[in-house]
Write a protein that holds these residues in place. Structure first.
Motif, PDB file in Angstrom:
ATOM      1  N   MET A   1       0.818  -1.189   0.000  1.00  0.00           N
ATOM      2  CA  MET A   1       0.000   0.000   0.000  1.00  0.00           C
ATOM      3  C   MET A   1       0.864   1.257   0.000  1.00  0.00           C
ATOM      4  SD  MET A   1      -3.155  -0.723  -0.332  1.00  0.00           S
ATOM      5  CE  MET A   1      -3.629   0.967  -0.254  1.00  0.00           C
ATOM      6  N   LYS A   2       2.004   1.203   0.661  1.00  0.00           N
ATOM      7  CA  LYS A   2       2.873   2.382   0.683  1.00  0.00           C
ATOM      8  C   LYS A   2       3.302   2.778  -0.728  1.00  0.00           C
ATOM      9  CE  LYS A   2       4.735   1.802   5.308  1.00  0.00           C
ATOM     10  NZ  LYS A   2       5.937   1.620   6.109  1.00  0.00           N
ATOM     11  N   GLN A   3       3.611   1.777  -1.560  1.00  0.00           N
ATOM     12  CA  GLN A   3       4.025   2.058  -2.943  1.00  0.00           C
ATOM     13  C   GLN A   3       2.872   2.681  -3.735  1.00  0.00           C
ATOM     14  OE1 GLN A   3       5.296  -1.665  -4.496  1.00  0.00           O
ATOM     15  NE2 GLN A   3       7.303  -1.585  -3.522  1.00  0.00           N
ATOM     16  N   ILE A   4       1.685   2.166  -3.552  1.00  0.00           N
ATOM     17  CA  ILE A   4       0.524   2.678  -4.272  1.00  0.00           C
ATOM     18  C   ILE A   4       0.251   4.121  -3.866  1.00  0.00           C
ATOM     19  CG2 ILE A   4      -1.969   2.429  -4.607  1.00  0.00           C
ATOM     20  CD1 ILE A   4      -1.548  -0.602  -4.089  1.00  0.00           C
ATOM     21  N   LEU A   5       0.244   4.363  -2.559  1.00  0.00           N
ATOM     22  CA  LEU A   5      -0.013   5.720  -2.079  1.00  0.00           C
ATOM     23  C   LEU A   5       1.068   6.687  -2.535  1.00  0.00           C
ATOM     24  CD1 LEU A   5      -1.334   4.948   1.510  1.00  0.00           C
ATOM     25  CD2 LEU A   5      -2.650   5.695  -0.474  1.00  0.00           C
ATOM     26  N   ALA A   6       2.320   6.254  -2.515  1.00  0.00           N
ATOM     27  CA  ALA A   6       3.414   7.120  -2.956  1.00  0.00           C
ATOM     28  C   ALA A   6       3.309   7.422  -4.447  1.00  0.00           C
ATOM     29  CB  ALA A   6       4.758   6.469  -2.639  1.00  0.00           C
ATOM     30  N   SER A   7       2.867   6.451  -5.239  1.00  0.00           N
ATOM     31  CA  SER A   7       2.761   6.635  -6.690  1.00  0.00           C
ATOM     32  C   SER A   7       1.591   7.530  -7.089  1.00  0.00           C
ATOM     33  CB  SER A   7       2.579   5.283  -7.392  1.00  0.00           C
ATOM     34  OG  SER A   7       3.719   4.495  -7.250  1.00  0.00           O
ATOM     35  N   PHE A   8       0.434   7.284  -6.488  1.00  0.00           N
ATOM     36  CA  PHE A   8      -0.782   7.977  -6.907  1.00  0.00           C
ATOM     37  C   PHE A   8      -1.136   9.195  -6.060  1.00  0.00           C
ATOM     38  CE2 PHE A   8      -1.190   3.773  -8.697  1.00  0.00           C
ATOM     39  CZ  PHE A   8      -1.664   4.031  -9.962  1.00  0.00           C
ATOM     40  N   ALA A  22     -12.551   3.802   3.557  1.00  0.00           N
ATOM     41  CA  ALA A  22     -11.109   3.568   3.445  1.00  0.00           C
ATOM     42  C   ALA A  22     -10.791   2.099   3.146  1.00  0.00           C
ATOM     43  CB  ALA A  22     -10.388   4.016   4.715  1.00  0.00           C
ATOM     44  N   GLY A  23     -11.484   1.171   3.783  1.00  0.00           N
ATOM     45  CA  GLY A  23     -11.223  -0.253   3.553  1.00  0.00           C
ATOM     46  C   GLY A  23     -11.537  -0.683   2.134  1.00  0.00           C
ATOM     47  N   ILE A  24     -12.642  -0.189   1.608  1.00  0.00           N
ATOM     48  CA  ILE A  24     -13.032  -0.526   0.238  1.00  0.00           C
ATOM     49  C   ILE A  24     -12.044   0.083  -0.756  1.00  0.00           C
ATOM     50  CG2 ILE A  24     -14.816  -0.199  -1.518  1.00  0.00           C
ATOM     51  CD1 ILE A  24     -16.828  -0.250   0.853  1.00  0.00           C
ATOM     52  N   ILE A  25     -11.674   1.332  -0.530  1.00  0.00           N
ATOM     53  CA  ILE A  25     -10.703   2.007  -1.405  1.00  0.00           C
ATOM     54  C   ILE A  25      -9.380   1.263  -1.375  1.00  0.00           C
ATOM     55  CG2 ILE A  25      -9.398   4.138  -1.759  1.00  0.00           C
ATOM     56  CD1 ILE A  25     -12.306   4.520  -2.455  1.00  0.00           C
ATOM     57  N   GLN A  26      -8.948   0.833  -0.193  1.00  0.00           N
ATOM     58  CA  GLN A  26      -7.690   0.103  -0.059  1.00  0.00           C
ATOM     59  C   GLN A  26      -7.732  -1.195  -0.860  1.00  0.00           C
ATOM     60  OE1 GLN A  26      -6.688  -1.011   3.940  1.00  0.00           O
ATOM     61  NE2 GLN A  26      -4.753  -1.911   3.351  1.00  0.00           N
ATOM     62  N   GLN A  27      -8.814  -1.938  -0.769  1.00  0.00           N
ATOM     63  CA  GLN A  27      -8.934  -3.190  -1.516  1.00  0.00           C
ATOM     64  C   GLN A  27      -8.904  -2.938  -3.013  1.00  0.00           C
ATOM     65  OE1 GLN A  27     -12.281  -5.509  -0.201  1.00  0.00           O
ATOM     66  NE2 GLN A  27     -11.707  -5.291   1.931  1.00  0.00           N
ATOM     67  N   TYR A  28      -9.597  -1.901  -3.463  1.00  0.00           N
ATOM     68  CA  TYR A  28      -9.608  -1.565  -4.887  1.00  0.00           C
ATOM     69  C   TYR A  28      -8.207  -1.209  -5.376  1.00  0.00           C
ATOM     70  CZ  TYR A  28     -10.364   0.860  -9.234  1.00  0.00           C
ATOM     71  OH  TYR A  28     -10.272   1.257 -10.530  1.00  0.00           O
ATOM     72  N   MET A  29      -7.507  -0.364  -4.634  1.00  0.00           N
ATOM     73  CA  MET A  29      -6.156   0.050  -5.049  1.00  0.00           C
ATOM     74  C   MET A  29      -5.201  -1.144  -5.080  1.00  0.00           C
ATOM     75  SD  MET A  29      -5.562   3.890  -3.514  1.00  0.00           S
ATOM     76  CE  MET A  29      -5.592   3.412  -1.806  1.00  0.00           C
ATOM     77  N   LYS A  33      -3.348  -2.501  -8.485  1.00  0.00           N
ATOM     78  CA  LYS A  33      -1.890  -2.641  -8.570  1.00  0.00           C
ATOM     79  C   LYS A  33      -1.525  -4.056  -9.023  1.00  0.00           C
ATOM     80  CE  LYS A  33       2.466  -1.684  -7.332  1.00  0.00           C
ATOM     81  NZ  LYS A  33       3.295  -0.564  -7.540  1.00  0.00           N
ATOM     82  N   LEU A  34      -2.185  -5.061  -8.481  1.00  0.00           N
ATOM     83  CA  LEU A  34      -1.898  -6.445  -8.860  1.00  0.00           C
ATOM     84  C   LEU A  34      -2.295  -6.741 -10.305  1.00  0.00           C
ATOM     85  CD1 LEU A  34      -2.976  -8.487  -5.736  1.00  0.00           C
ATOM     86  CD2 LEU A  34      -0.667  -8.003  -6.521  1.00  0.00           C
ATOM     87  N   SER A  35      -3.290  -6.053 -10.825  1.00  0.00           N
ATOM     88  CA  SER A  35      -3.773  -6.333 -12.169  1.00  0.00           C
ATOM     89  C   SER A  35      -2.931  -5.680 -13.260  1.00  0.00           C
ATOM     90  CB  SER A  35      -5.229  -5.895 -12.311  1.00  0.00           C
ATOM     91  OG  SER A  35      -5.328  -4.491 -12.269  1.00  0.00           O
TER      92      SER A  35
END
Length: 56
Positions: A1-8, A22-29, A33-35
């Motif tokens: 998650m740190k990489q995703i937040l730092a990138s976007f 926040a939980g739903i947004i975290q799962q989506y992000m 990223k995995l896709s």
């Protein structure tokens, strides 16, 4: 998650805007990223592998 937040969200994630989700947004992000293809994983752009083309 740190990489995703730092990138976007280099200036920080807008938690107040998504309060209660926040939980739903975290799962989506995380899924997004995995896709991404491995070569695009560090980039801000790219379509998920399963993205479908719009009809029309």
């Amino acid at each position: 998650m740190k990489q995703i937040l730092a990138s976007f969200y280099p200036d920080g994630f807008p938690f107040r805007r998504y309060e209660g989700f926040a939980g739903i947004i975290q799962q989506y992000m995380f899924y997004y990223k995995l896709s991404l293809p491995a070569s695009a994983a560090g980039k801000k752009t790219g379509k998920p592998k399963n993205a479908k083309k719009k009809a029309g």
